[in-house]
Write an enzyme that holds these catalytic residues in place. Structure first.
Site, PDB file in Angstrom:
ATOM      1  N   PRO A 176      60.468 -36.967  53.056  1.00  0.00           N
ATOM      2  CA  PRO A 176      60.757 -37.094  51.618  1.00  0.00           C
ATOM      3  C   PRO A 176      59.575 -37.468  50.728  1.00  0.00           C
ATOM      4  O   PRO A 176      59.521 -38.559  50.150  1.00  0.00           O
ATOM      5  CB  PRO A 176      61.835 -38.177  51.602  1.00  0.00           C
ATOM      6  CG  PRO A 176      61.482 -39.044  52.768  1.00  0.00           C
ATOM      7  CD  PRO A 176      60.960 -38.097  53.821  1.00  0.00           C
ATOM      8  N   CYS A 177      58.659 -36.545  50.552  1.00  0.00           N
ATOM      9  CA  CYS A 177      57.508 -36.808  49.685  1.00  0.00           C
ATOM     10  C   CYS A 177      57.950 -37.010  48.231  1.00  0.00           C
ATOM     11  O   CYS A 177      57.230 -37.635  47.456  1.00  0.00           O
ATOM     12  CB  CYS A 177      56.467 -35.702  49.812  1.00  0.00           C
ATOM     13  SG  CYS A 177      57.099 -34.041  49.573  1.00  0.00           S
TER      14      CYS A 177
END
Length: 186
Positions: A140-141
């Site tokens: 989850p950047c």
């Protein structure tokens, strides 16, 4: 050395078409169609083949379905992390960011320094690794933000980053987050 085929599949989402890639067993790419890194993934020496029926793609679609229903999927499809050891380590740290929470580049840099037994680590270097995340959403950047509260860039574009964070229940205004007016990944 045997050249490996890159298998591809697609998934539809409220934010557009998502492309998936794998060498067969593990997911090694997930990005929105049209993202700047898309063409890099497509230049595979062993060739490219559509294989939407691969078990890893079915598992990834199940993850995406749950996620876009507003649920924490509670599992991670099998992943093949790529890039340098540094980028892979940053990816592993991003995997620890809980659904509906954020982490700063500085916090990731401190964790990297702790893991490597160093006094300090560059948040800028972490930013470069986050920016080259090949498996967006699942790694989850979009949950990584600037220390000052700036949402910073996102390879899928700032409107998608805002949508994803709000989708996970984060009240951007109440959290003090700001949206940059200019930058490279807006």
């Amino acid at each position: 050395m045997k050249k490996t085929v890159l298998y591809l599949a697609k998934a539809e989402s409220p934010l557009g078409t998502i492309l998936l890639s794998s060498h067969g067993e593990k997911l090694n790419g997930l990005w929105f169609q049209g993202e700047k890194y898309e063409e890099i993934r497509m230049k595979n020496e062993g060739g490219v083949e559509e294989r939407p029926d691969l078990p890893v793609f079915q598992e990834t679609r199940r993850w995406l379905d749950l996620y876009f229903q507003g649920k924490d999927p509670g599992f991670t499809p099998p992943l093949e992390l790529s890039g340098s050891d540094f980028r892979q380590q940053v990816g592993r740290i991003m995997l620890t960011i809980p659904y509906g929470k954020t982490m700063t580049y500085g916090a990731i840099a401190r964790e990297m320094a702790r893991r490597e037994g160093k006094e300090r680590m560059s948040a800028q270097a972490v930013g470069g690794a986050v920016g080259h995340n090949p498996i967006s959403l699942i790694i989850p950047c979009h949950r990584v933000v600037g220390t000052s509260g700036s949402l910073t860039g996102y390879g899928g574009g700032m409107p998608r980053k805002v949508w994803l964070l709000e989708h996970e229940g984060i009240d951007l205004k109440a959290s003090g987050f700001t949206i940059p007016k200019k930058g490279t990944a807006l």
